[in-house]
Design a protein around this motif. Sequence first.
Motif: not given
Length: 257
Positions: A6-10, A68-71, A178-179
């Motif tokens: 996640i942090e890679r894209h944030l 599969k998703n984002l929660t 997410l990012a």
Amino acid sequence: MTREEIERHLRTSVFGRTIFAFDALDSTNSFAKSLVQQGAEEGTVVIAEEQYAGRGRFGRRWHSMPGKNLTFSLVIRPEISPKVIGLLSLYAGLAVAETLERHVSVMPFCKWPNDVMIDGKKICGILSEAVISSGRLEAAIIGIGVNINQTEFSPTITKPTTSLADVAGTTFDRSLILAELLLGLELQYDLIQKRKYQTLVDRWLERTNMLGQEVVIDQDGELIKGITKSMADDGGLILTTEGGDRKFLAGDVTIIQ
Ligand code: BTN
């Protein structure tokens, strides 16, 4: 999905700078609430690949296929009156709709108070929970469930449901989405912090297809029919009903097609 992925894209400065990532958890909102009690800072994010007791509004369950998703849940500490906490779901829905729009050719719509819909099907649900102490809003937990790569939905889910993959016909990198969502949420947060409530309502209204529609609103089991007229600047929905105009601050709305 790991914290590092996640942090890679944030690209945010505050949101997601502290991330708690779990394989499985009862509910990211419940965990975030316990973090708030321990003083978690604004922007803290809790994410889980699987929630075994994911919570929806009105005590319902939120079902999401593991991996599969984002929660996830975001902790915010806005300095606003508890009277306008209804705006937090609108704010989050707006940010989600704008972010998802970049990945699909159809416009995602906001459905009052806290759903994002594509092609009349639900793609995202939001559960905002306030932590109030001595009459002051201490924090809010914005719980977001977005369907990303799930393309089959259990027949027990009776309302039409979709996902990004369903709409776009391709799968997505969830950590990237997410990012992007966190960036969208951080940018729109200005509207809350600077109390630009009317701008928020106006932007939300540009993203809904509910105005002028015949709807039924469920208020603790009482069904009220009306035509959606407008929105108050605290996020309340104004309906023209048989008994005149009425404002609703919460409820479950069904659009009559
Ligand atoms: C709804 O549509 O009723 C709201 C659904 C909210 C689901 C999300 S998933 C992440 C967060 N954790 C929870 O337990 N619920 C919210």
